[in-house]
Design an enzyme around this catalytic site. Structure first.
Site, short mmCIF file in Angstrom:
data_model
loop_
_atom_site.label_atom_id
_atom_site.label_comp_id
_atom_site.label_asym_id
_atom_site.label_seq_id
_atom_site.Cartn_x
_atom_site.Cartn_y
_atom_site.Cartn_z
N SER A 1 41.66 2.92 52.37
CA SER A 1 42.26 2.02 53.36
C SER A 1 41.72 2.14 54.78
O SER A 1 41.99 1.27 55.60
CB SER A 1 43.78 2.26 53.39
OG SER A 1 44.06 3.61 53.69
N LYS B 1 44.14 -2.92 58.16
CA LYS B 1 45.19 -3.37 59.08
C LYS B 1 44.83 -4.67 59.80
O LYS B 1 45.72 -5.40 60.27
CB LYS B 1 45.49 -2.29 60.11
CG LYS B 1 46.25 -1.09 59.54
CD LYS B 1 47.71 -1.42 59.30
CE LYS B 1 48.53 -0.17 59.01
NZ LYS B 1 49.95 -0.47 58.86
#
Length: 502
Positions: A305, A51
């Site tokens: 992720s 992110k």
């Protein structure tokens, strides 16, 4: 618009704060699945999540006036840390609205980077609505976690790195989906340069907003979403991410909680890194897709992720991983409440490795025993069920029963008016296949077993709690029997916890 994304990705500012993450071979998973499995290690970044890429790229393209006013974001955690980290680097204020269900680890991470945390609602969508109110009230600049071209482009640099790191054949890339920013960016880049590579989106069965929206050909707004994979608990995907995904994503695969827990264990065994549930989502999807489509000798990539895992959640993950890996099956076996039935049941277990054996007398005619057994594959579950039925024990398979796995397995017991003259003892014995059966076979049938709890914790020693109904006139003989067993033991009959709960 697609060429525009190529340009945005190639000119992104992410490398002001991000280094290229590694693309690592996963030898254990590769051998087990008969495919070449690679992990794109986004958990290696400074905020332990991809992110940071999109957040910084967006903020680096804000005007000086926008930066001066400060920024606001809504996030389940990882985007929040990316925004806070970026704000600190760019010298601006960051207000982060997070769901009340956000793990404390992520809240602490935002505050550590100087972000101001506001908790609101139970999901990302709830937090987003509150953030929009604060944006207007305090005249802040909103940094969307996924539905923004600069954010999408920042995440798309992952696709650029993959092609740079692995110029050879790639059959499919598996991408976790929450709001869709990651898969939109990766797909927009990959499909322009290597259209033969499949882009497979992975979601949880209870938070499949993108998969359901693409199938319906319109953006759906889910009423509720599952919160185990909190990083992907999004009720409605972005308008732009939906458009890009509908154009470029080849397929979707949905997984459950057990599969995610198993994938966390898989990646830990490969890398010694502990992913958060959303971080392991792609690996879980890769495994399911490869098995369902019987893929062989393919090159498959999973984007790991994020790794912002609350330590306390590891207890749950460890419990459920073996079920997700098809290493444990859970049953309730019924048998007559009569002397000898317990021994007949344990004999039917043979030398199978028992992970749990849980029983409390509660009915004068029928007993129900909660049993966990190690298995090698899902096919073993049906075989075991048939085996127990043939042996005369009606069997209920609880392996896929969420309530049983989460609650009931720890709640077998309670006070019983039938447990007269009960003596409670705690034993330890060397843990090896067949040890539980050998322990039980040494128990004298003259004294009825009224309580039993055993759970394999992976230690060298097994720990058992046993209640036996011993008439007062047999107390001395019972003490001699216990001492003759040869196992370390402790009398717990006077333990206040026993008196309170059992």
């Amino acid at each position: 618009m697609s060429n525009d994304y190529l340009k945005r990705i190639l000119t992104s500012r992410v490398y002001d704060v991000v280094r290229e993450t590694s693309l690592e071979h996963a030898p254990l998973a590769s051998a087990r699945l008969n495919n070449r499995i690679l992990l794109k290690r986004e958990d290696q970044l400074d905020v332990f999540s991809f992110k940071l890429r999109g957040a910084y790229n967006k903020m680096a393209h804000l005007t000086p006036a926008e930066l001066k006013r400060g920024v606001i974001a809504a996030s389940a955690g990882n985007h929040a840390q990316g925004v806070a980290y970026s704000a600190k680097r760019l010298g601006t204020r960051a207000v982060i609205v997070m769901p009340e269900t956000t793990p404390q680890l992520k809240i602490d991470g935002v505050r550590r980077h100087g972000g101001e945390v506001v908790l609101s609602g139970e999901s990302y969508s709830d937090a987003y609505a509150h953030a929009q109110e604060l944006e207007k009230k305090e005249k802040l600049t909103f940094v969307h976690p996924f539905d923004d071209p600069y954010v999408i482009a920042g995440q798309g640099t992952i696709g650029m790195e993959i092609l740079h790191q692995h110029p050879g054949p790639i059959d499919a890339i598996f991408v976790p989906i929450g709001g869709g920013g990651l898969i939109a960016g990766v797909a927009a880049y990959i499909k322009q340069l290597r259209p033969e590579i499949k882009i497979i989106g992975v979601q949880t069965e209870d938070s499949a907003a993108m998969a359901r929206s693409v199938k319906a050909n319109r953006r759906l707004n889910l009423t509720d979403v599952g919160l185990f994979s909190d990083g992907t608990a999004v009720k409605q995907v972005g308008q732009e991410t939906f458009r890009v995904a509908r154009e470029y994503v080849d397929d979707f695969v949905l997984v459950d909680t057990d599969a995610i827990c198993a994938a966390i264990k898989d990646v830990f065994q490969e890398t010694r890194s502990v992913l958060e549930p959303a971080g392991a989502l792609a690996m879980a999807g890769l495994k399911r897709y490869a098995q369902e489509h019987k893929l062989k000798n393919k090159t498959l990539i999973a984007i790991t992720s994020g790794a912002n895992m609350n330590f306390d959640r590891l207890r749950f993950v460890a419990e459920r991983a073996d079920v997700g890996l098809a290493r444990e099956a859970v049953f309730v076996l019924s048998l007559p409440e009569a002397r000898g039935s317990f021994r007949r049941l344990t004999e039917s277990l043979g030398d199978r490795s028992v992970t749990e054996f849980n029983y409390r007398i509660s009915d004068a005619k029928e007993a129900h025993v909660f049993v966990g057994l190690q298995i090698q594959s899902e096919a073993d579950i049906a075989k075991l069920e048939n085996h127990f039925v043939r042996k005369g024990f009606p069997t209920l398979n609880l392996t896929d029963n969420e309530m049983a796995k989460t609650h009931i397995r720890y709640m077998v017991g309670g006070r019983s008016p039938l447990a007269e003259h009960e003596e409670l003892y705690r034993f330890e014995f060397p843990e090896r296949p067949g040890a539980l059966r050998r322990f039980l076979s040494s128990m004298n049938p003259d004294w009825n077993i009224s309580l039993f709890h055993y759970r394999n914790q992976g230690d060298d020693y097994g720990r058992i709690l046993v209640g036996l109904q011993v008439p007062p006139e047999d107390k001395n003989a019972f003490k001699e029997f216990v001492n003759a067993l040869g196992y370390p033991h402790w009398r717990e009959t006077n333990n206040p916890v026993y008196k309170m709960f059992l």
